[in-house]
Design a protein around this motif. Structure first.
Motif, PDB file in Angstrom:
ATOM      1  N   LEU A 192       0.838  -1.205   0.000  1.00 21.88           N
ATOM      2  CA  LEU A 192       0.000   0.000   0.000  1.00 21.88           C
ATOM      3  C   LEU A 192       0.873   1.254   0.000  1.00 21.88           C
ATOM      4  N   PHE A 193       1.900   1.263   0.820  1.00 22.62           N
ATOM      5  CA  PHE A 193       2.796   2.414   0.909  1.00 22.62           C
ATOM      6  C   PHE A 193       3.517   2.654  -0.410  1.00 22.62           C
ATOM      7  N   GLN A 194       4.075   1.581  -0.973  1.00 25.53           N
ATOM      8  CA  GLN A 194       4.829   1.712  -2.218  1.00 25.53           C
ATOM      9  C   GLN A 194       3.952   2.128  -3.400  1.00 25.53           C
ATOM     10  N   SER A 195       2.668   1.800  -3.335  1.00 28.06           N
ATOM     11  CA  SER A 195       1.763   2.177  -4.424  1.00 28.06           C
ATOM     12  C   SER A 195       1.265   3.614  -4.278  1.00 28.06           C
ATOM     13  N   GLY A 196       1.656   4.275  -3.196  1.00 28.73           N
ATOM     14  CA  GLY A 196       1.247   5.650  -2.979  1.00 28.73           C
ATOM     15  C   GLY A 196      -0.118   5.784  -2.316  1.00 28.73           C
ATOM     16  N   ALA A 197      -0.672   4.689  -1.867  1.00 32.46           N
ATOM     17  CA  ALA A 197      -1.977   4.710  -1.198  1.00 32.46           C
ATOM     18  C   ALA A 197      -1.737   5.012   0.284  1.00 32.46           C
TER      19      ALA A 197
ATOM     20  N   PRO B 115      -4.985   4.704   2.851  1.00 30.81           N
ATOM     21  CA  PRO B 115      -5.265   3.300   3.164  1.00 30.81           C
ATOM     22  C   PRO B 115      -4.137   2.650   3.971  1.00 30.81           C
ATOM     23  N   PHE B 116      -2.887   3.014   3.649  1.00 30.02           N
ATOM     24  CA  PHE B 116      -1.743   2.491   4.399  1.00 30.02           C
ATOM     25  C   PHE B 116      -1.863   2.849   5.884  1.00 30.02           C
ATOM     26  N   LEU B 117      -2.100   4.128   6.173  1.00 36.72           N
ATOM     27  CA  LEU B 117      -2.203   4.574   7.565  1.00 36.72           C
ATOM     28  C   LEU B 117      -3.400   3.938   8.271  1.00 36.72           C
ATOM     29  N   LEU B 118      -4.536   3.883   7.590  1.00 36.22           N
ATOM     30  CA  LEU B 118      -5.719   3.260   8.184  1.00 36.22           C
ATOM     31  C   LEU B 118      -5.481   1.790   8.478  1.00 36.22           C
ATOM     32  N   TYR B 119      -4.832   1.111   7.551  1.00 31.90           N
ATOM     33  CA  TYR B 119      -4.554  -0.318   7.718  1.00 31.90           C
ATOM     34  C   TYR B 119      -3.601  -0.570   8.884  1.00 31.90           C
TER      35      TYR B 119
END
Length: 123
Positions: free
Chosen positions: A90-95, A98-102
């Motif tokens: 998620l982080f590498q895809s720039g999301a 969603p990364f932080l929420l996850y």
């Protein structure tokens, strides 16, 4: 040797349950968010809290119970390494949202689920 066998039996069952539950959740959802891993980890947090509380409440659930269900089953069921990989994707895809929420959802809600499971059955 008995303890090793109990952990192994629990781990075997937990791994199979993880695969089945995660796959089922993933089939029910869409998109790239790792719902299956999140659901498994949160369910595992609840289970470990329940098993921990049961082992404290009822003394006849001794070491064998803890080794089989807490160390083996929950250890085989939860997926922290998969969680880490999914978070990195998620982080590498720039999301970033969603990364932080996850990440924060998994950790904070996971701790709350562990506490809830323990409180449901603890003395």
């Amino acid at each position: 040797m008995r303890t090793w066998l109990l952990v192994g039996i629990g781990g075997f069952a937990g791994s199979i349950l993880r695969y089945a539950f995660s796959r089922w959740i993933s089939e029910q959802t869409s998109g790239s968010f790792p719902w299956g891993t999140l659901a498994v980890n949160l369910a595992g947090c609840l289970l470990i809290g329940l098993f921990w509380g049961i082992s404290e409440r009822f003394e006849w659930f001794g070491t064998g119970f803890r080794m089989t269900f807490i160390v083996g089953l929950c250890g085989g069921f939860t997926t922290f390494s998969t969680f880490s990989g999914d978070a990195l994707k998620l982080f590498q895809s720039g999301a970033f949202l969603p990364f932080l929420l996850y990440v924060f959802g998994s950790v904070l809600i996971g701790i709350c689920f562990t506490l809830a499971g323990w409180r449901l059955v603890a003395p």
